[in-house]
Design an enzyme around this catalytic site. Structure first.
Site, PDB file in Angstrom:
ATOM      1  N   LYS A  13       0.846  -1.305  -0.085  1.00 50.66           N
ATOM      2  CA  LYS A  13       0.073  -0.015   0.068  1.00 50.66           C
ATOM      3  C   LYS A  13       0.957   1.237  -0.158  1.00 50.66           C
ATOM      4  O   LYS A  13       2.058   1.237   0.375  1.00 50.66           O
ATOM      5  CB  LYS A  13      -1.013  -0.032   1.216  1.00 50.66           C
ATOM      6  CG  LYS A  13      -0.279   0.002   2.653  1.00 50.66           C
ATOM      7  CD  LYS A  13       0.182   1.562   3.082  1.00 50.66           C
ATOM      8  CE  LYS A  13       0.875   1.459   4.413  1.00 50.66           C
ATOM      9  NZ  LYS A  13       1.779   2.323   4.771  1.00 50.66           N
TER      10      LYS A  13
ATOM     11  N   PRO B 208       9.486  -4.324  -0.459  1.00 51.10           N
ATOM     12  CA  PRO B 208      10.675  -3.841   0.447  1.00 51.10           C
ATOM     13  C   PRO B 208      10.077  -3.753   1.897  1.00 51.10           C
ATOM     14  O   PRO B 208       9.044  -3.607   2.161  1.00 51.10           O
ATOM     15  CB  PRO B 208      11.114  -2.549  -0.053  1.00 51.10           C
ATOM     16  CG  PRO B 208      10.083  -2.327  -1.040  1.00 51.10           C
ATOM     17  CD  PRO B 208       9.305  -3.270  -1.559  1.00 51.10           C
TER      18      PRO B 208
ATOM     19  N   ASP C 120      -2.240  -1.517  10.084  1.00 55.06           N
ATOM     20  CA  ASP C 120      -2.740  -1.277   8.694  1.00 55.06           C
ATOM     21  C   ASP C 120      -3.286  -2.625   8.054  1.00 55.06           C
ATOM     22  O   ASP C 120      -3.638  -2.692   7.029  1.00 55.06           O
ATOM     23  CB  ASP C 120      -1.327  -1.090   7.863  1.00 55.06           C
ATOM     24  CG  ASP C 120      -0.586   0.046   8.111  1.00 55.06           C
ATOM     25  OD1 ASP C 120      -1.514   1.375   8.595  1.00 55.06           O
ATOM     26  OD2 ASP C 120       0.443   0.385   7.868  1.00 55.06           O
TER      27      ASP C 120
HETATM   28  O1  C5P Z   1       0.111  -1.422  14.630  1.00 57.12           O
HETATM   29  P1  C5P Z   1       1.587  -1.459  14.064  1.00 57.12           P
HETATM   30  O2  C5P Z   1       2.281  -2.365  14.658  1.00 57.12           O
HETATM   31  O3  C5P Z   1       1.541  -1.253  12.506  1.00 57.12           O
HETATM   32  O4  C5P Z   1       2.213  -0.094  14.745  1.00 57.12           O
HETATM   33  C1  C5P Z   1       3.379   0.137  15.185  1.00 57.12           C
HETATM   34  C2  C5P Z   1       3.707   1.213  16.029  1.00 57.12           C
HETATM   35  O5  C5P Z   1       3.553   2.423  15.584  1.00 57.12           O
HETATM   36  C3  C5P Z   1       2.748   1.109  17.416  1.00 57.12           C
HETATM   37  O6  C5P Z   1       3.274   0.295  18.300  1.00 57.12           O
HETATM   38  C4  C5P Z   1       2.747   2.682  17.692  1.00 57.12           C
HETATM   39  O7  C5P Z   1       3.919   3.056  18.486  1.00 57.12           O
HETATM   40  C5  C5P Z   1       2.851   3.448  16.459  1.00 57.12           C
HETATM   41  N1  C5P Z   1       1.531   3.649  15.981  1.00 57.12           N
HETATM   42  C6  C5P Z   1       0.785   4.877  16.318  1.00 57.12           C
HETATM   43  N2  C5P Z   1      -0.436   5.002  15.616  1.00 57.12           N
HETATM   44  C7  C5P Z   1      -1.013   4.443  14.844  1.00 57.12           C
HETATM   45  C8  C5P Z   1       0.016   3.414  13.978  1.00 57.12           C
HETATM   46  C9  C5P Z   1       1.018   2.986  14.621  1.00 57.12           C
HETATM   47  O8  C5P Z   1       1.269   5.468  17.076  1.00 57.12           O
HETATM   48  N3  C5P Z   1      -1.997   4.730  14.129  1.00 57.12           N
END
Ligand code: C5P
Length: 287
Positions: free
Chosen positions: A10, A94, A136
């Site tokens: 994406k 990637p 995501d």
């Molecule tokens: O959910 P995901 O594992 O992709 O997110 C990784 C990190 O990015 C989360 O632990 C958080 O610190 C941050 N994050 C955030 N707000 C979001 C998505 C991710 O703060 N909407």
């Protein structure tokens, strides 16, 4: 029974960060777009009840491997009716680049297991299971074009009549998503006041207006990532010099994407970037 699925990368055509929530995540407004660059996930039902990740084409993909297996476990925890499965993963997207490779793989596992399981769940249920594993993943369950809010899990599919040609390229060292949010908290949180809806972008997508879409690309992370990753700014300039109508960082970077008039223009630009030693992938919107 064996099933092969494409796990599409994406890009974020628009990404605004609203505020940090009590749970540490950030509320976002983002327009996500699937592109044709994809990993391939193959699932085969086993006679026993084990989940096995077979060798993939990339040797060190701990995060992706982990997420794929966690997705399978989460699926069976939700169904309460586990079965054994072999999972194989062919990576092209990637990694740690802001283009959702790990999320796409996890979403493909959830969709595939559901198919092997006679479509027990609706997409909305799979998105809920996925949201527990990564912000995501819900978008990757639906794919296409969508306006996403909350931490990314509130999804409104958007009409898109632009058959967009894209070059995705990687600039420099990877960026950790939590670090990027941390930098935004330190530098930008105080200056954020109002929520901007990406109406201009959504309107331009609906009528297939490339110039309109190009004028509306936005990523709030650029303000904190470009100063520490000069390669991002340099790559955006190279994209424009190679004929892009616009260029923008995706997610928390450091990937950059450019939009092009057609697939031919994108292929030529990708070749020019590759000639300069840059990992560049021509692809197009998946609508
Ligand atoms: O959910 P995901 O594992 O992709 O997110 C990784 C990190 O990015 C989360 O632990 C958080 O610190 C941050 N994050 C955030 N707000 C979001 C998505 C991710 O703060 N909407």
């Amino acid at each position: 029974m064996t099933l092969t699925l494409r796990a599409y990368a994406k890009i974020n055509l628009y990404l605004d960060i609203l505020e940090k929530r009590d749970d540490g995540y950030h509320d976002l407004v983002t327009v996500m777009q699937s592109v044709s660059l994809h990993d391939t996930v193959t699932l085969s039902r086993r006679q026993d009840d084990e989940i096995r990740l077979l060798e993939s084409n990339v040797s060190s993909i701990p995060a992706e491997k982990n997420l794929v297996v966690r997705a399978a476990r989460a699926y069976f925890a939700a169904s309460g009716d586990p079965f054994g499965v072999d999972i194989s993963l062919q990576k092209t997207i990637p990694m740690a680049a802001g283009v959702g490779g790990g999320s796409a793989d996890a979403a493909a596992v959830l969709r595939g297991l559901n198919q092997l399981d006679h479509n027990r769940f609706k997409n909305a249920d799979l998105a809920k299971i996925g949201a527990e594993l990564g912000a995501d993943i819900p978008f990757c369950i639906y794919g296409g074009t969508a306006l996403c809010r909350g931490i990314g899990e509130v999804i409104l599919p958007a009409q898109n009549n632009l058959d967009g040609a894209v070059v995705l390229a990687i600039a420099g060292e990877s960026v950790s998503t939590p670090d990027a949010f941390g930098a935004w908290d330190r530098q930008m949180a105080a200056s954020k006041k109002t929520e901007n809806a990406p109406d201009g972008l959504l309107g331009a997508l609906q009528v297939g207006d490339l110039a309109g879409v190009s004028a509306c690309l936005y990523n709030a992370f650029e303000a904190v990532i470009e100063p520490i990753r000069p390669a991002v700014s340099a790559l955006k300039k190279m994209m424009l010099n190679a004929g892009a109508t616009a260029a923008c960082m995706s997610g928390s970077g450091p990937s950059v994407f450019g939009l092009f008039a057609d697939d031919n223009a994108a292929a030529q630009a990708a070749a020019a970037l590759q000639a300069n030693g840059i990992a560049a992938y021509p692809c197009h919107f998946i609508l």
